[in-house]
Design a protein around this motif. Structure first.
Motif, PDB file in Angstrom:
ATOM      1  N   SER A 130       7.531  -4.080  -6.557  1.00 11.43           N
ATOM      2  CA  SER A 130       7.224  -5.527  -6.392  1.00 11.43           C
ATOM      3  C   SER A 130       6.630  -5.800  -4.279  1.00 11.43           C
ATOM      4  CB  SER A 130       8.428  -6.960  -5.975  1.00 11.43           C
ATOM      5  OG  SER A 130       9.091  -6.069  -5.555  1.00 11.43           O
ATOM      6  N   GLY A 131       6.891  -5.164  -4.095  1.00  5.72           N
ATOM      7  CA  GLY A 131       5.754  -5.425  -2.691  1.00  5.72           C
ATOM      8  C   GLY A 131       6.933  -3.831  -1.574  1.00  5.72           C
ATOM      9  N   GLY A 132       8.463  -4.448  -1.093  1.00  8.98           N
ATOM     10  CA  GLY A 132       9.150  -4.181  -0.165  1.00  8.98           C
ATOM     11  C   GLY A 132       8.458  -3.019   0.256  1.00  8.98           C
ATOM     12  N   ARG A 133       8.572  -1.707  -1.001  1.00  7.50           N
ATOM     13  CA  ARG A 133       9.458  -0.477  -0.626  1.00  7.50           C
ATOM     14  C   ARG A 133       7.332  -0.167  -0.141  1.00  7.50           C
ATOM     15  NH1 ARG A 133      11.300   2.055  -5.442  1.00  7.50           N
ATOM     16  NH2 ARG A 133      10.525   0.291  -6.528  1.00  7.50           N
ATOM     17  N   SER A 134       6.753  -0.745  -0.580  1.00  5.01           N
ATOM     18  CA  SER A 134       4.712   0.186  -0.203  1.00  5.01           C
ATOM     19  C   SER A 134       4.944  -0.395   1.087  1.00  5.01           C
ATOM     20  CB  SER A 134       4.044  -0.770  -1.459  1.00  5.01           C
ATOM     21  OG  SER A 134       4.552  -2.077  -1.742  1.00  5.01           O
ATOM     22  N   GLY A 135       5.504  -2.223   1.339  1.00  2.00           N
ATOM     23  CA  GLY A 135       4.958  -3.030   2.786  1.00  2.00           C
ATOM     24  C   GLY A 135       5.835  -2.130   3.630  1.00  2.00           C
ATOM     25  N   ARG A 136       6.752  -0.777   3.698  1.00  2.00           N
ATOM     26  CA  ARG A 136       7.372  -0.354   4.283  1.00  2.00           C
ATOM     27  C   ARG A 136       6.927   0.631   4.613  1.00  2.00           C
ATOM     28  NH1 ARG A 136      11.947  -2.252   1.882  1.00  2.00           N
ATOM     29  NH2 ARG A 136      13.093   0.241   0.633  1.00  2.00           N
ATOM     30  N   ALA A 137       5.970   1.078   3.450  1.00  2.00           N
ATOM     31  CA  ALA A 137       5.987   2.311   4.108  1.00  2.00           C
ATOM     32  C   ALA A 137       4.250   1.827   4.233  1.00  2.00           C
ATOM     33  CB  ALA A 137       4.615   3.540   2.127  1.00  2.00           C
ATOM     34  N   VAL A 138       3.542   1.150   4.110  1.00  2.00           N
ATOM     35  CA  VAL A 138       1.951   0.663   5.056  1.00  2.00           C
ATOM     36  C   VAL A 138       2.835   0.856   6.650  1.00  2.00           C
ATOM     37  CG1 VAL A 138       0.459  -0.968   5.138  1.00  2.00           C
ATOM     38  CG2 VAL A 138       1.275  -0.099   3.433  1.00  2.00           C
ATOM     39  N   GLN A 139       4.018   0.053   7.025  1.00  2.00           N
ATOM     40  CA  GLN A 139       4.115  -0.630   7.859  1.00  2.00           C
ATOM     41  C   GLN A 139       4.265   1.401   8.835  1.00  2.00           C
ATOM     42  OE1 GLN A 139       7.683  -2.274   8.746  1.00  2.00           O
ATOM     43  NE2 GLN A 139       7.151  -3.524   9.966  1.00  2.00           N
ATOM     44  N   TRP A 140       4.849   1.801   8.285  1.00  2.00           N
ATOM     45  CA  TRP A 140       5.152   3.759   8.963  1.00  2.00           C
ATOM     46  C   TRP A 140       3.399   4.081   8.946  1.00  2.00           C
ATOM     47  CZ3 TRP A 140       5.009   8.685   7.937  1.00  2.00           C
ATOM     48  CH2 TRP A 140       4.889   9.295   8.638  1.00  2.00           C
ATOM     49  N   LEU A 141       3.136   4.376   8.054  1.00  2.00           N
ATOM     50  CA  LEU A 141       1.281   5.120   8.432  1.00  2.00           C
ATOM     51  C   LEU A 141       0.636   4.123   8.644  1.00  2.00           C
ATOM     52  CD1 LEU A 141       1.472   5.731   3.941  1.00  2.00           C
ATOM     53  CD2 LEU A 141       1.383   7.248   5.555  1.00  2.00           C
ATOM     54  N   VAL A 142       1.004   2.674   8.860  1.00  2.00           N
ATOM     55  CA  VAL A 142      -0.364   2.492  10.151  1.00  2.00           C
ATOM     56  C   VAL A 142      -0.291   3.104  11.439  1.00  2.00           C
ATOM     57  CG1 VAL A 142      -0.827   0.178  11.219  1.00  2.00           C
ATOM     58  CG2 VAL A 142      -0.690   0.351   8.945  1.00  2.00           C
ATOM     59  N   GLN A 143       1.217   3.452  11.703  1.00  6.53           N
ATOM     60  CA  GLN A 143       1.433   3.246  12.751  1.00  6.53           C
ATOM     61  C   GLN A 143       1.426   4.819  13.387  1.00  6.53           C
ATOM     62  OE1 GLN A 143       5.998   3.347  13.208  1.00  6.53           O
ATOM     63  NE2 GLN A 143       6.266   0.471  13.343  1.00  6.53           N
ATOM     64  N   GLN A 144       0.932   6.177  12.105  1.00 11.19           N
ATOM     65  CA  GLN A 144       0.699   7.269  12.262  1.00 11.19           C
ATOM     66  C   GLN A 144      -0.640   7.516  12.276  1.00 11.19           C
ATOM     67  OE1 GLN A 144       3.326   8.748  12.737  1.00 11.19           O
ATOM     68  NE2 GLN A 144       4.464   7.360  12.212  1.00 11.19           N
ATOM     69  N   GLY A 145      -1.191   6.229  12.235  1.00 13.16           N
ATOM     70  CA  GLY A 145      -3.187   6.527  11.846  1.00 13.16           C
ATOM     71  C   GLY A 145      -3.564   5.807  10.543  1.00 13.16           C
ATOM     72  N   PHE A 146      -3.283   6.065   9.833  1.00 18.77           N
ATOM     73  CA  PHE A 146      -3.368   5.969   8.423  1.00 18.77           C
ATOM     74  C   PHE A 146      -4.273   4.440   8.663  1.00 18.77           C
ATOM     75  CE2 PHE A 146      -1.250   9.181   8.301  1.00 18.77           C
ATOM     76  CZ  PHE A 146      -1.872  10.879   6.902  1.00 18.77           C
ATOM     77  N   ASP A 147      -4.945   4.343   7.294  1.00 19.81           N
ATOM     78  CA  ASP A 147      -6.029   3.132   6.858  1.00 19.81           C
ATOM     79  C   ASP A 147      -5.391   2.973   5.793  1.00 19.81           C
ATOM     80  OD1 ASP A 147      -7.160   0.929   6.571  1.00 19.81           O
ATOM     81  OD2 ASP A 147      -9.407   1.273   6.743  1.00 19.81           O
ATOM     82  N   VAL A 148      -4.460   2.503   5.620  1.00 17.63           N
ATOM     83  CA  VAL A 148      -3.362   1.863   4.397  1.00 17.63           C
ATOM     84  C   VAL A 148      -3.707  -0.012   4.740  1.00 17.63           C
ATOM     85  CG1 VAL A 148      -2.312   3.501   3.984  1.00 17.63           C
ATOM     86  CG2 VAL A 148      -1.875   2.100   5.597  1.00 17.63           C
ATOM     87  N   CYS A 149      -3.315  -0.244   3.206  1.00 16.93           N
ATOM     88  CA  CYS A 149      -3.037  -1.642   2.827  1.00 16.93           C
ATOM     89  C   CYS A 149      -1.989  -1.524   1.706  1.00 16.93           C
ATOM     90  CB  CYS A 149      -4.148  -2.713   2.478  1.00 16.93           C
ATOM     91  SG  CYS A 149      -5.295  -1.869   0.847  1.00 16.93           S
ATOM     92  N   ASN A 150      -1.017  -2.943   1.650  1.00 17.07           N
ATOM     93  CA  ASN A 150       0.019  -3.143   0.809  1.00 17.07           C
ATOM     94  C   ASN A 150      -0.121  -4.049  -0.359  1.00 17.07           C
ATOM     95  OD1 ASN A 150       2.585  -2.873  -0.032  1.00 17.07           O
ATOM     96  ND2 ASN A 150       3.051  -5.159   0.849  1.00 17.07           N
ATOM     97  N   VAL A 151      -0.010  -3.885  -1.577  1.00 15.38           N
ATOM     98  CA  VAL A 151      -0.525  -4.244  -2.743  1.00 15.38           C
ATOM     99  C   VAL A 151       0.119  -5.230  -3.153  1.00 15.38           C
ATOM    100  CG1 VAL A 151      -1.204  -3.628  -5.615  1.00 15.38           C
ATOM    101  CG2 VAL A 151      -1.680  -2.314  -4.039  1.00 15.38           C
ATOM    102  N   ASP A 152      -0.225  -6.488  -3.126  1.00 14.46           N
ATOM    103  CA  ASP A 152       0.470  -8.039  -3.040  1.00 14.46           C
ATOM    104  C   ASP A 152       1.063  -7.777  -4.515  1.00 14.46           C
ATOM    105  OD1 ASP A 152       2.149 -10.006  -2.147  1.00 14.46           O
ATOM    106  OD2 ASP A 152       0.196 -11.485  -3.054  1.00 14.46           O
ATOM    107  N   ARG A 153       2.793  -7.966  -4.370  1.00 16.85           N
ATOM    108  CA  ARG A 153       3.156  -7.944  -6.026  1.00 16.85           C
ATOM    109  C   ARG A 153       3.456  -6.820  -6.508  1.00 16.85           C
ATOM    110  NH1 ARG A 153       2.142 -11.434  -9.624  1.00 16.85           N
ATOM    111  NH2 ARG A 153       3.709 -11.937  -9.933  1.00 16.85           N
ATOM    112  N   GLY A 154       2.864  -5.499  -6.086  1.00 17.28           N
ATOM    113  CA  GLY A 154       3.124  -4.447  -6.757  1.00 17.28           C
ATOM    114  C   GLY A 154       2.581  -4.414  -8.184  1.00 17.28           C
ATOM    115  N   MET A 155       3.247  -3.598  -8.583  1.00 16.96           N
ATOM    116  CA  MET A 155       3.115  -2.938 -10.481  1.00 16.96           C
ATOM    117  C   MET A 155       3.778  -4.011 -11.173  1.00 16.96           C
ATOM    118  SD  MET A 155       1.906  -0.235 -10.574  1.00 16.96           S
ATOM    119  CE  MET A 155       1.968  -0.036 -12.629  1.00 16.96           C
TER     120      MET A 155
END
Length: 109
Positions: free
Chosen positions: A63-88
């Protein structure tokens, strides 16, 4: 979480390359056809498995919660990522393709 880069499901093609951070049972039940599966807890140890992309890599969960945490962490590591709103859940509701690995009809857990 408003500072997390986000993309709407409707802005993604059905064959989009996506990082799916759900658990193995969720993945097996149903996932986007071109998704890469790395469970949330495994991401730090498996960064070398992230594909090189020319644009931001969408990250998805149920639903977007775990992926939001992943995106937050990956952005801090320098990755170009985005969270998919509302998830699967949003992916399935938008009638995007879902495939399963367990021989059953695909479903979003």
């Amino acid at each position: 979480m408003s500072d997390i880069p986000t993309v709407a499901v409707t802005d993604l093609p059905g064959d989009a390359l996506i990082l799916d951070v759900r658990e193995p049972d969720e993945w097996a039940a149903g996932h986007a056809p071109n998704a890469i599966h790395i469970p949330l807890g495994d991401i730090p140890a498996r960064l070398d498995e992230l594909p090189p992309t020319d644009e931001s890599l969408p990250v998805i969960c149920r639903s977007g919660g775990r992926s939001g945490r992943a995106v937050q962490w990956l952005v801090q590591q320098g990755f170009d990522v985005c969270n998919v709103d509302r998830g699967m859940r949003g992916w399935a509701e938008a009638d995007k393709p879902v495939v399963s690995d367990n021989g059953q009809d695909p479903q979003v857990l």
